[in-house]
Design an enzyme around this catalytic site. Structure first.
Site, PDB file in Angstrom:
ATOM      1  N   SER A  46      -0.198  -7.176 -11.742  1.00  0.00           N
ATOM      2  CA  SER A  46      -1.555  -6.725 -12.049  1.00  0.00           C
ATOM      3  C   SER A  46      -2.053  -7.412 -13.321  1.00  0.00           C
ATOM      4  CB  SER A  46      -1.598  -5.201 -12.227  1.00  0.00           C
ATOM      5  OG  SER A  46      -0.641  -4.777 -13.170  1.00  0.00           O
ATOM      6  N   LYS A 114      10.851  -6.598  -8.494  1.00  0.00           N
ATOM      7  CA  LYS A 114      10.089  -5.800  -7.522  1.00  0.00           C
ATOM      8  C   LYS A 114       9.438  -6.729  -6.505  1.00  0.00           C
ATOM      9  CE  LYS A 114       6.069  -3.427  -8.461  1.00  0.00           C
ATOM     10  NZ  LYS A 114       5.127  -4.021  -7.473  1.00  0.00           N
ATOM     11  N   GLU A 116       7.018  -6.777  -2.860  1.00  0.00           N
ATOM     12  CA  GLU A 116       6.151  -6.008  -1.965  1.00  0.00           C
ATOM     13  C   GLU A 116       6.645  -6.186  -0.524  1.00  0.00           C
ATOM     14  OE1 GLU A 116       2.018  -6.915  -2.583  1.00  0.00           O
ATOM     15  OE2 GLU A 116       2.114  -6.385  -4.712  1.00  0.00           O
ATOM     16  N   GLU A 183       2.573   3.124  -3.221  1.00  0.00           N
ATOM     17  CA  GLU A 183       1.212   3.000  -3.776  1.00  0.00           C
ATOM     18  C   GLU A 183       0.176   3.461  -2.755  1.00  0.00           C
ATOM     19  OE1 GLU A 183       0.255  -0.607  -5.854  1.00  0.00           O
ATOM     20  OE2 GLU A 183      -1.901  -0.200  -5.801  1.00  0.00           O
TER      21      GLU A 183
HETATM   22  O1  KIV Z   1       1.351  -4.863 -10.641  1.00  0.00           O
HETATM   23  C1  KIV Z   1       1.509  -3.681 -11.009  1.00  0.00           C
HETATM   24  O2  KIV Z   1       1.210  -3.305 -12.147  1.00  0.00           O
HETATM   25  C2  KIV Z   1       2.088  -2.758 -10.025  1.00  0.00           C
HETATM   26  C3  KIV Z   1       2.112  -1.303 -10.340  1.00  0.00           C
HETATM   27  C4  KIV Z   1       0.812  -0.736 -10.632  1.00  0.00           C
HETATM   28  C5  KIV Z   1       2.903  -0.525  -9.357  1.00  0.00           C
HETATM   29  O3  KIV Z   1       2.521  -3.191  -9.000  1.00  0.00           O
END
Ligand code: KIV
Length: 267
Positions: A46, A114, A116, A183
């Site tokens: 993000s 992480k 997706e 999410e």
């Molecule tokens: O990119 C991000 O900050 C996220 C979170 C909001 C879960 O994936």
């Protein structure tokens, strides 16, 4: 604060204690998180929108994630540190994905990556886990698929979608995922998933029954004003406070009130 590890987080889930996670991208905000005892920091992609001002997460690069994660680690040496793998850093081939995830762990001090996806990334999750890289899955609304979904939406309201979410979660669980971010997921589905698994669930717009909650730092402190999804709670009006300080600085300079004698050398 003592170093947070996978075991710390797993014990918290086993004891029914909530896990706190903040998505952030720089040294200072990470330091604030660590000072107040936030369990885990996610360097989220993000940052493409919140830090770089882009209109999606898609252009973010692996090098940018590495750069930001190093800064975050310097601010938060003990929080459990997770890094978002950016778009196209893990989708092209298993080999490339493993190399890129490995770089994150080797070069940044992060403890997990992480990704997706659900069933579609299960093989990769298994491989990463088997070479010692803990994986956090991310299902429901996955921002890297913005063009497939046409924008943010809620998942799991219809039976078919709820079943698909459960299949994705199960695939991640079987592949050995440590945690899964849910999410924009209907709270009933998030509750069922959380209560029937030992995998840690972290919600963002997925209701209160998840094992933990994550929000973006700039949303929590009210700095990011471009979008405010329903699931965001602002704990401060940061943007207003900052703009007020800047306005006062501007006026003081323009009117000759800054700097004062005490703020000047040689007097
Ligand atoms: O990119 C991000 O900050 C996220 C979170 C909001 C879960 O994936």
């Amino acid at each position: 604060m003592a170093k947070i590890t996978v075991r710390t987080l797993q014990k918290k889930k086993a004891r029914g204690e909530k896990i706190t996670m903040v998505s952030t991208y720089d040294y200072l905000s990470a330091k604030f998180c660590e000072e107040v005892g936030i369990d885990s920091i996610l360097v989220g992609d993000s940052l493409g929108m919140v830090f770089q001002g882009l209109d999606s997460t898609l252009p973010v690069t692996l090098e940018e994630m590495i750069y930001h994660t190093k800064a975050v680690r310097r601010g938060a040496p003990n929080a459990f540190l997770i890094v978002d793998m950016p778009f196209l850093s893990y989708q092209v081939s298993l080999e490339e994905a493993i190399r890129n995830c490995g770089r994150i762990i080797k070069e940044t001090g992060a403890q997990a990556v992480k990704l997706e996806g659900g069933e579609d990334i299960a093989e990769l999750v298994y491989r990463l886990n088997s070479i010692g890289i803990p994986v956090v899955g991310h299902i429901g609304y996955t921002p890297q698929s913005i063009h497939r979904f046409g924008g943010p939406k809620v998942f799991g309201k219809e039976e078919e979608e709820a079943e698909a979410l459960k299949r994705d979660f199960k695939a991640l669980e079987n592949a050995g995922a440590l945690m899964v971010v849910l999410e924009s997921v209907h709270w009933k589905v998030a509750k069922e998933i959380t209560e029937t698994s030992e995998v840690i669930t972290v919600g963002i717009g997925a209701g209160k029954f998840c094992d933990g909650q994550v929000l973006v730092f700039h949303d929590i402190v009210g700095l990011y004003e471009d979008i405010k999804p329903r699931f965001v709670r602002r704990y401060a009006e940061g943007a207003k406070i900052f703009k007020d300080a800047l306005r006062r600085f501007k006026i003081d300079v323009e009117e000759g009130r800054f700097p004062s004698e005490e703020e000047s050398y040689g007097t």
